[in-house]
Design a protein around this motif. Structure first.
Motif, PDB file in Angstrom:
ATOM      1  N   GLN A   1      -7.703 -14.129 -13.689  1.00 12.59           N
ATOM      2  CA  GLN A   1      -7.267 -13.478 -14.664  1.00 12.59           C
ATOM      3  C   GLN A   1      -8.144 -12.499 -15.442  1.00 12.59           C
ATOM      4  O   GLN A   1      -8.150 -11.655 -16.041  1.00 12.59           O
ATOM      5  N   THR A   2      -9.645 -12.645 -15.032  1.00 11.10           N
ATOM      6  CA  THR A   2     -10.970 -11.890 -15.388  1.00 11.10           C
ATOM      7  C   THR A   2     -10.881 -10.756 -14.970  1.00 11.10           C
ATOM      8  O   THR A   2     -11.362  -9.866 -15.574  1.00 11.10           O
ATOM      9  N   VAL A   3     -10.267 -10.468 -13.813  1.00 12.19           N
ATOM     10  CA  VAL A   3     -10.277  -8.908 -13.247  1.00 12.19           C
ATOM     11  C   VAL A   3      -8.949  -8.208 -13.456  1.00 12.19           C
ATOM     12  O   VAL A   3      -8.893  -7.041 -13.250  1.00 12.19           O
ATOM     13  N   LEU A   4      -7.801  -8.784 -14.324  1.00 14.29           N
ATOM     14  CA  LEU A   4      -6.702  -8.144 -14.415  1.00 14.29           C
ATOM     15  C   LEU A   4      -6.731  -7.197 -15.968  1.00 14.29           C
ATOM     16  O   LEU A   4      -7.322  -7.667 -16.826  1.00 14.29           O
ATOM     17  N   ASP A   5      -6.190  -6.298 -15.616  1.00 12.61           N
ATOM     18  CA  ASP A   5      -5.972  -5.296 -17.001  1.00 12.61           C
ATOM     19  C   ASP A   5      -5.011  -6.027 -17.801  1.00 12.61           C
ATOM     20  O   ASP A   5      -4.179  -6.947 -17.293  1.00 12.61           O
ATOM     21  N   ASP A   6      -4.887  -5.792 -19.175  1.00 12.10           N
ATOM     22  CA  ASP A   6      -3.874  -6.373 -19.911  1.00 12.10           C
ATOM     23  C   ASP A   6      -2.401  -6.157 -19.218  1.00 12.10           C
ATOM     24  O   ASP A   6      -2.094  -4.748 -18.879  1.00 12.10           O
ATOM     25  N   GLY A   7      -1.564  -6.952 -19.250  1.00  8.34           N
ATOM     26  CA  GLY A   7      -0.332  -6.733 -18.743  1.00  8.34           C
ATOM     27  C   GLY A   7      -0.177  -6.632 -17.005  1.00  8.34           C
ATOM     28  O   GLY A   7       0.837  -6.450 -16.579  1.00  8.34           O
ATOM     29  N   GLY A   8      -1.527  -7.124 -16.425  1.00  9.92           N
ATOM     30  CA  GLY A   8      -1.362  -7.069 -14.963  1.00  9.92           C
ATOM     31  C   GLY A   8      -0.330  -8.212 -14.302  1.00  9.92           C
ATOM     32  O   GLY A   8      -0.316  -9.148 -15.142  1.00  9.92           O
ATOM     33  N   ILE A   9      -0.105  -7.802 -13.042  1.00 10.99           N
ATOM     34  CA  ILE A   9       0.778  -8.616 -12.358  1.00 10.99           C
ATOM     35  C   ILE A   9       0.097  -9.608 -11.381  1.00 10.99           C
ATOM     36  O   ILE A   9      -0.800  -9.150 -11.011  1.00 10.99           O
ATOM     37  N   ILE A  10       0.392 -10.861 -11.496  1.00  8.20           N
ATOM     38  CA  ILE A  10      -0.174 -11.784 -10.354  1.00  8.20           C
ATOM     39  C   ILE A  10       0.899 -12.387  -9.450  1.00  8.20           C
ATOM     40  O   ILE A  10       1.923 -12.802 -10.060  1.00  8.20           O
TER      41      ILE A  10
ATOM     42  N   GLU B   1       0.796  -1.065  -0.022  1.00  4.92           N
ATOM     43  CA  GLU B   1      -0.035   0.056  -0.043  1.00  4.92           C
ATOM     44  C   GLU B   1       0.884   1.199   0.134  1.00  4.92           C
ATOM     45  O   GLU B   1       0.566   2.174  -0.500  1.00  4.92           O
ATOM     46  N   GLU B   2       1.952   1.349   0.731  1.00  2.00           N
ATOM     47  CA  GLU B   2       3.020   2.410   0.839  1.00  2.00           C
ATOM     48  C   GLU B   2       3.409   2.561  -0.710  1.00  2.00           C
ATOM     49  O   GLU B   2       3.381   3.712  -1.294  1.00  2.00           O
ATOM     50  N   ILE B   3       3.881   1.647  -1.462  1.00  2.00           N
ATOM     51  CA  ILE B   3       4.466   1.426  -2.946  1.00  2.00           C
ATOM     52  C   ILE B   3       3.332   2.257  -3.782  1.00  2.00           C
ATOM     53  O   ILE B   3       3.530   3.215  -4.719  1.00  2.00           O
ATOM     54  N   THR B   4       2.108   1.608  -3.615  1.00  2.00           N
ATOM     55  CA  THR B   4       1.096   2.199  -4.692  1.00  2.00           C
ATOM     56  C   THR B   4       0.407   3.307  -4.091  1.00  2.00           C
ATOM     57  O   THR B   4      -0.413   3.790  -5.086  1.00  2.00           O
ATOM     58  N   GLN B   5       0.451   3.615  -3.013  1.00  2.00           N
ATOM     59  CA  GLN B   5      -0.183   4.946  -2.240  1.00  2.00           C
ATOM     60  C   GLN B   5      -1.582   4.826  -2.444  1.00  2.00           C
ATOM     61  O   GLN B   5      -2.376   5.906  -2.479  1.00  2.00           O
ATOM     62  N   THR B   6      -2.410   3.687  -2.247  1.00  2.00           N
ATOM     63  CA  THR B   6      -3.707   3.190  -2.096  1.00  2.00           C
ATOM     64  C   THR B   6      -3.684   2.014  -1.551  1.00  2.00           C
ATOM     65  O   THR B   6      -2.901   1.034  -1.393  1.00  2.00           O
ATOM     66  N   ASP B   7      -4.859   1.824  -0.991  1.00  2.00           N
ATOM     67  CA  ASP B   7      -5.163   0.777  -0.139  1.00  2.00           C
ATOM     68  C   ASP B   7      -5.510  -0.420  -1.318  1.00  2.00           C
ATOM     69  O   ASP B   7      -6.127  -0.219  -2.404  1.00  2.00           O
ATOM     70  N   LEU B   8      -5.204  -1.645  -0.679  1.00  2.00           N
ATOM     71  CA  LEU B   8      -5.370  -2.910  -1.441  1.00  2.00           C
ATOM     72  C   LEU B   8      -6.912  -2.929  -1.527  1.00  2.00           C
ATOM     73  O   LEU B   8      -7.889  -2.655  -0.693  1.00  2.00           O
ATOM     74  N   VAL B   9      -7.392  -3.365  -2.685  1.00  2.00           N
ATOM     75  CA  VAL B   9      -8.990  -3.604  -2.955  1.00  2.00           C
ATOM     76  C   VAL B   9      -9.190  -5.001  -2.573  1.00  2.00           C
ATOM     77  O   VAL B   9      -8.461  -6.023  -2.869  1.00  2.00           O
ATOM     78  N   ASP B  10     -10.279  -5.422  -2.206  1.00  2.00           N
ATOM     79  CA  ASP B  10     -10.858  -6.716  -1.753  1.00  2.00           C
ATOM     80  C   ASP B  10     -11.445  -7.495  -3.000  1.00  2.00           C
ATOM     81  O   ASP B  10     -11.458  -6.855  -4.049  1.00  2.00           O
ATOM     82  N   GLU B  11     -11.975  -8.676  -2.703  1.00  2.00           N
ATOM     83  CA  GLU B  11     -12.220  -9.550  -3.553  1.00  2.00           C
ATOM     84  C   GLU B  11     -13.556  -9.070  -4.227  1.00  2.00           C
ATOM     85  O   GLU B  11     -14.107  -9.453  -5.334  1.00  2.00           O
ATOM     86  N   ASP B  12     -14.547  -7.998  -3.735  1.00  2.00           N
ATOM     87  CA  ASP B  12     -15.590  -7.458  -4.101  1.00  2.00           C
ATOM     88  C   ASP B  12     -15.501  -6.547  -5.041  1.00  2.00           C
ATOM     89  O   ASP B  12     -16.298  -5.954  -5.551  1.00  2.00           O
ATOM     90  N   TYR B  13     -14.260  -5.902  -5.188  1.00  2.00           N
ATOM     91  CA  TYR B  13     -14.039  -4.976  -6.172  1.00  2.00           C
ATOM     92  C   TYR B  13     -14.420  -5.386  -7.561  1.00  2.00           C
ATOM     93  O   TYR B  13     -14.194  -6.351  -8.010  1.00  2.00           O
ATOM     94  N   ASP B  14     -15.295  -4.396  -8.180  1.00  2.00           N
ATOM     95  CA  ASP B  14     -15.927  -4.796  -9.288  1.00  2.00           C
ATOM     96  C   ASP B  14     -15.221  -4.058 -10.843  1.00  2.00           C
ATOM     97  O   ASP B  14     -16.061  -3.852 -11.670  1.00  2.00           O
ATOM     98  N   ASP B  15     -14.108  -3.507 -10.747  1.00  2.00           N
ATOM     99  CA  ASP B  15     -13.563  -3.081 -11.854  1.00  2.00           C
ATOM    100  C   ASP B  15     -12.091  -3.900 -12.176  1.00  2.00           C
ATOM    101  O   ASP B  15     -11.802  -4.647 -11.536  1.00  2.00           O
ATOM    102  N   VAL B  16     -11.486  -3.659 -13.341  1.00  2.00           N
ATOM    103  CA  VAL B  16     -10.310  -4.272 -13.479  1.00  2.00           C
ATOM    104  C   VAL B  16      -9.369  -3.509 -12.692  1.00  2.00           C
ATOM    105  O   VAL B  16      -9.409  -2.450 -12.171  1.00  2.00           O
TER     106      VAL B  16
END
Length: 137
Positions: free
Chosen positions: A77-86, A39-54
């Protein structure tokens, strides 16, 4: 003295400021220092499993008793934007819930992914990066 995850460990994950990272498999046993470092690196909170966007990246806390890893990877894989990191975070050998690297590789291959990097990320957790398989030219 209890070892903690240092922010430079989380830097190895490849996340950057402004990225949306979705978290799956949260439980009482996750490493909160690692979560906070991401979260410090991304400067945003992690989103949980219910997040409904990519999202730009996914972290998956996975334990032996969590079910079918292949199904989880296909769903992720269905929630990731192209090039997303897993990243899959699994318990280290000798800890309850440990998942062997061969199981991660097999599930990844079946889901159309392959393991590219594995390293210790926290006192009880290892990190394995999965990437999409490149198409042959």
């Amino acid at each position: 003295m209890v070892a903690t995850t240092e922010p430079q460990d989380a830097d190895r994950l490849g996340f950057a400021s402004g990225l949306v990272v979705q978290e799956f498999g949260w439980g009482e046993d996750v490493d909160d220092d690692l979560r906070e470092a991401i979260e410090e690196i991304t400067q945003t909170d992690l989103v949980d499993e219910d997040y409904d966007d990519v999202c730009d990246g996914v972290i998956l806390w996975w334990r032996e008793e969590d079910g079918d890893l292949t199904d989880a990877l296909v769903d992720i894989q269905t929630v990731l934007d192209d090039g997303g990191i897993i990243w899959i975070f699994t318990r280290k050998p000798g800890r309850d819930g440990h998942v062997g690297h061969s199981e991660i590789q097999e599930a990844g291959t079946t889901a159309g992914l392959h393991a590219t990097t594995t390293f210790a990320i926290a006192p009880d957790w290892s990190a394995t990066k999965l990437a999409t398989r490149g198409r042959g030219k």
